[in-house]
Design a protein around this motif. Sequence first.
Motif, PDB file in Angstrom:
ATOM      1  N   ASP A   3       0.830  -1.347  -0.198  1.00 58.58           N
ATOM      2  CA  ASP A   3       0.173   0.301  -0.082  1.00 58.58           C
ATOM      3  C   ASP A   3       0.786   1.339   0.203  1.00 58.58           C
ATOM      4  O   ASP A   3       2.029   1.585   0.147  1.00 58.58           O
TER       5      ASP A   3
ATOM      6  N   THR B  50      -4.993   6.507  -0.206  1.00 54.57           N
ATOM      7  CA  THR B  50      -3.842   5.367  -0.250  1.00 54.57           C
ATOM      8  C   THR B  50      -4.360   4.391  -1.212  1.00 54.57           C
ATOM      9  O   THR B  50      -5.254   4.128  -1.678  1.00 54.57           O
TER      10      THR B  50
ATOM     11  N   ARG C 173      -3.678   0.614  -3.835  1.00 52.80           N
ATOM     12  CA  ARG C 173      -4.068  -0.579  -3.186  1.00 52.80           C
ATOM     13  C   ARG C 173      -3.975  -1.170  -3.721  1.00 52.80           C
ATOM     14  O   ARG C 173      -4.946  -1.110  -5.141  1.00 52.80           O
TER      15      ARG C 173
END
Length: 75
Positions: free
Chosen positions: A3, A15, A17
Motif C-alpha cells: 500500500d 491509499t 493498494r
Amino acid sequence: MTDRQVVLDDGRQLTIRPIQGDDTEALIAMHRRHSPGTVRRRFFALLPELDPTQAHRFTHVDGTDRAALVAVAES
C-alpha cells in the motif's frame, strides 16, 4: 505491491493498494454514482448496472495476468 499513501494537492490523503475481493460492493456502488457518459467511456458500452458477476471478475484478480489498483480516500 505494498500500500502507498499519497497526498493530493488539496491536502486529501489517499491509499493506493491492490484491489481485493471484499471491494466488490464498493465497486458496484461506485459504478452507480458514475454518469452514463463516464460508464460509456470506461466500458465502451451503455452499462447502467454492474452486476455481481462482473464486479467479482474485476475484484478477484491474480496479480499476474490480471491486476487492478484502487485509490481509497481517508475518512
